[in-house]
Design an enzyme around this catalytic site. Structure first.
Site, PDB file in Angstrom:
ATOM      1  N   LYS A  53       0.995  -1.175  -0.285  1.00  0.00           N
ATOM      2  CA  LYS A  53      -0.305  -0.221   0.121  1.00  0.00           C
ATOM      3  C   LYS A  53       0.897   0.860   0.382  1.00  0.00           C
ATOM      4  O   LYS A  53       2.162   0.982  -0.049  1.00  0.00           O
ATOM      5  CB  LYS A  53      -1.079   0.119   1.096  1.00  0.00           C
ATOM      6  CG  LYS A  53      -0.070  -0.157   3.141  1.00  0.00           C
ATOM      7  CD  LYS A  53      -0.875  -0.884   3.985  1.00  0.00           C
ATOM      8  CE  LYS A  53      -0.006  -0.018   5.207  1.00  0.00           C
ATOM      9  NZ  LYS A  53      -0.347  -1.357   5.770  1.00  0.00           N
ATOM     10  N   TYR A 272      17.972  28.941   8.397  1.00  0.00           N
ATOM     11  CA  TYR A 272      17.272  29.796   9.222  1.00  0.00           C
ATOM     12  C   TYR A 272      17.476  29.836  11.259  1.00  0.00           C
ATOM     13  O   TYR A 272      17.047  28.813  11.302  1.00  0.00           O
ATOM     14  CB  TYR A 272      15.935  29.172   8.899  1.00  0.00           C
ATOM     15  CG  TYR A 272      15.264  29.388   7.250  1.00  0.00           C
ATOM     16  CD1 TYR A 272      15.097  31.094   6.745  1.00  0.00           C
ATOM     17  CD2 TYR A 272      14.851  28.886   5.682  1.00  0.00           C
ATOM     18  CE1 TYR A 272      14.563  31.256   6.063  1.00  0.00           C
ATOM     19  CE2 TYR A 272      15.110  28.578   5.241  1.00  0.00           C
ATOM     20  CZ  TYR A 272      14.958  30.063   4.794  1.00  0.00           C
ATOM     21  OH  TYR A 272      14.440  30.146   3.131  1.00  0.00           O
TER      22      TYR A 272
HETATM   23  C1  LIG Z   1       0.635  -2.527   6.227  1.00  0.00           C
HETATM   24  C2  LIG Z   1      -0.279  -3.417   6.875  1.00  0.00           C
HETATM   25  C3  LIG Z   1       0.785  -5.167   7.238  1.00  0.00           C
HETATM   26  C4  LIG Z   1       2.380  -4.539   7.362  1.00  0.00           C
HETATM   27  O1  LIG Z   1       2.681  -3.980   8.103  1.00  0.00           O
HETATM   28  P1  LIG Z   1       4.687  -3.912   8.123  1.00  0.00           P
HETATM   29  O2  LIG Z   1       4.630  -3.533   9.493  1.00  0.00           O
HETATM   30  O3  LIG Z   1       4.898  -2.844   7.644  1.00  0.00           O
HETATM   31  O4  LIG Z   1       5.278  -4.926   8.453  1.00  0.00           O
HETATM   32  C5  LIG Z   1       0.485  -5.792   7.299  1.00  0.00           C
HETATM   33  N1  LIG Z   1      -0.921  -6.068   8.036  1.00  0.00           N
HETATM   34  C6  LIG Z   1      -1.593  -4.816   7.335  1.00  0.00           C
HETATM   35  C7  LIG Z   1      -3.512  -5.134   8.184  1.00  0.00           C
HETATM   36  C8  LIG Z   1      -1.426  -3.403   7.003  1.00  0.00           C
HETATM   37  O5  LIG Z   1      -2.467  -2.645   7.380  1.00  0.00           O
END
Ligand SMILES: *Cc1c(COP(=O)(O)O)cnc(C)c1O
Length: 379
Positions: A53, A272
């Site tokens: 994702k 800055y």
């Molecule tokens: C993003 C996600 C993962 C992966 O998690 P990581 O900590 O990046 O390994 C696993 N399960 C779900 C439901 C997620 O949304």
């Protein structure tokens, strides 16, 4: 007229590819494949749902899906990401980790073979109301303590019965999400596991529990499926962990170069707000990277930066397009010298910790203007 803004005598148009600023990320496809193999070796009996994702954690959705063809399924947050993958010709099974948001997505689940993770009674209502020739494949998410998404443990069986009664719906299995697995001694993980097992006991279907921290730190959570995300990109999921400690290789390296080297006197301020003051006369390097590229503005003075492969400290505030570094350790450094902000040789976890965030956020936050190059295609 300003030189170079039109079809000039030099024959250069504004649309010609120009290299310009050296700021870029390299994505190591070989590292992605390597990290997937680490997940497989660690959980040899589990199928892998690779979490890609948020644009493949900032590495490019399509690119990551293609590099991770060895995964059994791909996990995305929403149908838009899933449709982008199908449009790109990715045929792998795709799971929508938050299911559907609106009932009009339901026909698309079937048409494009997306599996939906259901976490809310309203999603079950929508499936009961919709008339479609099956099958739509769904998972049931159980909230075992994270208290974000999922059916209460006591509601799991009833939900399964409702879904199982629907002609066009096939329940693939059950999921839960671990809240504290990044801390290898946290008692919540085994409590979540026990509650999950109790909630789904005797119900048919596959189980999926482990995120990256579960994969690497909690073998008892492996089950039929694992859902690694951040580890595939070479990042340690553990508190204070570093990818290379678990043989992971960073997939993303953020590069730039020195665009100025200035010599300032003792007592002068840098940047800055004048937050950093020179304790003695010294060379200050200016690097073409800033929060406009996704480098964290909260990175404080002292955050390590690699110049010519050697660490020097960031000094002063991070600007939109630039940062400044103390070059006392590298007096020979000059304009054009290579700089690495994170990745190969400098774990993103280190920068994240300094900036008060996590590497996940840094990887997802690299902005559009940063050029992307693939490496390791056949390595
Ligand atoms: C993003 C996600 C993962 C992966 O998690 P990581 O900590 O990046 O390994 C696993 N399960 C779900 C439901 C997620 O949304």
């Amino acid at each position: 007229m300003i030189a170079g803004t039109s079809q000039s005598a030099a024959g250069v148009s504004a649309t010609d590819a120009v290299v310009g600023r050296a700021t870029r990320v390299t994505i190591d496809l070989g590292a992605l494949r390597h990290n997937l193999s680490i997940a497989r070796i660690t959980a040899p009996r589990a199928k892998v749902m690779a979490a890609i994702k948020a644009n493949g954690y900032g590495h490019g959705l399509e690119r990551v899906a293609t590099a991770l063809q060895g995964a059994d399924a791909l996990g995305v947050a929403c149908i838009n990401e899933a449709l982008a993958l199908r449009t790109a010709g990715i045929e792998a099974p795709i799971t929508l980790l938050e299911g559907f948001f609106r009932a009009d997505e339901i026909p698309l689940l079937r048409a494009y073979r997306f599996e939906a993770v259901l976490h809310e009674a309203s999603q079950v209502d929508a499936l009961e109301r919709s008339h479609f020739p099956g099958p739509v494949r769904v998972w049931i998410k159980v909230d075992t303590g994270m208290h974000r998404l999922g059916f209460a443990p006591g509601a799991t069986r009833g939900t399964w019965r409702r879904l199982n009664a629907l002609e066009g719906v096939e329940v693939v299995g059950f999921m839960t999400h671990l809240a504290c697995a990044d801390d290898r001694s946290h008692p919540a993980t085994l409590r979540q596991l026990a509650l999950f097992e109790e909630s789904v006991e005797g119900l048919p279907g596959e189980r999926a529990i482990a995120n990256s921290a579960g994969v690497l730190g909690w073998p008892e959570t492996h089950a039929e499926w694992i859902r690694p995300g951040v580890m595939l990109y070479g990042i340690s999921p553990f508190l204070e962990g570093r990818g290379p400690e678990t043989k992971l290789r960073p997939a993303m390296t953020l590069h730039s170069e020195l665009i100025a080297v200035n010599h300032i006197s003792k007592g002068e301020f840098v940047g800055y707000g004048g937050t950093w003051r020179a304790p003695e006369a010294l060379p200050v390097g200016v690097v073409a990277i800033g929060y406009g590229d996704g480098y964290p503005r909260h990175a404080p003075s002292g955050t390590p930066v690699l110049v010519n492969g050697k660490q020097v400290p960031l000094i002063g505030r991070v600007s939109m397009d630039m940062i400044t570094v103390d070059l006392r350790g590298q007096p020979q450094a000059r304009v054009g010298d290579p700089v690495v902000l994170w990745g190969e040789g400098l774990p993103a976890e280190v920068i994240a910790e300094r900036a008060g965030t996590i590497a996940y956020e840094l990887l997802c936050g690299v902005t559009q203007r940063v050029r992307c190059e693939e490496v390791g295609a056949d390595g």
